[in-house]
Design a protein around this motif. Sequence first.
Motif, PDB file in Angstrom:
ATOM      1  N   SER A   1     -22.208   4.161   1.203  1.00 59.80           N
ATOM      2  CA  SER A   1     -20.749   4.317   1.223  1.00 59.80           C
ATOM      3  C   SER A   1     -20.360   5.620   1.450  1.00 59.80           C
ATOM      4  O   SER A   1     -21.208   6.787   1.063  1.00 59.80           O
ATOM      5  N   ALA A   2     -19.209   6.123   1.479  1.00 62.90           N
ATOM      6  CA  ALA A   2     -18.471   7.313   1.545  1.00 62.90           C
ATOM      7  C   ALA A   2     -18.492   7.930   0.065  1.00 62.90           C
ATOM      8  O   ALA A   2     -18.851   9.160   0.188  1.00 62.90           O
ATOM      9  N   SER A   3     -18.508   7.055  -0.790  1.00 66.42           N
ATOM     10  CA  SER A   3     -18.655   7.813  -2.150  1.00 66.42           C
ATOM     11  C   SER A   3     -20.252   8.142  -2.672  1.00 66.42           C
ATOM     12  O   SER A   3     -20.228   8.951  -3.479  1.00 66.42           O
ATOM     13  N   GLU A   4     -20.994   7.766  -1.863  1.00 66.56           N
ATOM     14  CA  GLU A   4     -22.241   8.264  -2.139  1.00 66.56           C
ATOM     15  C   GLU A   4     -22.708   9.437  -1.353  1.00 66.56           C
ATOM     16  O   GLU A   4     -23.856   9.944  -1.593  1.00 66.56           O
ATOM     17  N   LEU A   5     -21.978   9.985  -0.681  1.00 65.13           N
ATOM     18  CA  LEU A   5     -22.320  11.193   0.045  1.00 65.13           C
ATOM     19  C   LEU A   5     -22.294  12.315  -0.924  1.00 65.13           C
ATOM     20  O   LEU A   5     -21.206  12.325  -1.967  1.00 65.13           O
TER      21      LEU A   5
END
Length: 118
Positions: free
Chosen positions: A48-52
């Motif tokens: 997910s984008a939050s895991e970047l």
Amino acid sequence: MKFNRIIIGAAALLFSATVATNANTIEPNTTTTDALVVKVDPKKTEISASELPATVKQAIVKGDFSKWSIAKAYKITYEGEGEMTTTDNSVEYEIHFQNAEQEKEIEVYDKDGKVVED
């Protein structure tokens, strides 16, 4: 006597051919500082984008696609053995962007948020 001249002539010819062959040998330049990095066995995992990482998120905000949305994100891990294995940049992030007009673009970042050129 004639036989000795033939033997000496053949030996001289053989010696000159050996010297000429060795004179044309090109030795590789071992003092260069350029390095070839080969990445092997990539493992691509959707995230997910939050895991970047924060560095990649900052690069996106400051980059060309700051107004685009993230459609998909992938973490690419390179694994291998021996000299072929990368150590510093063994992780990259492939981001699939999409804008309001449904145009799509893909950008790849290293762990420090720098765009990886193909």
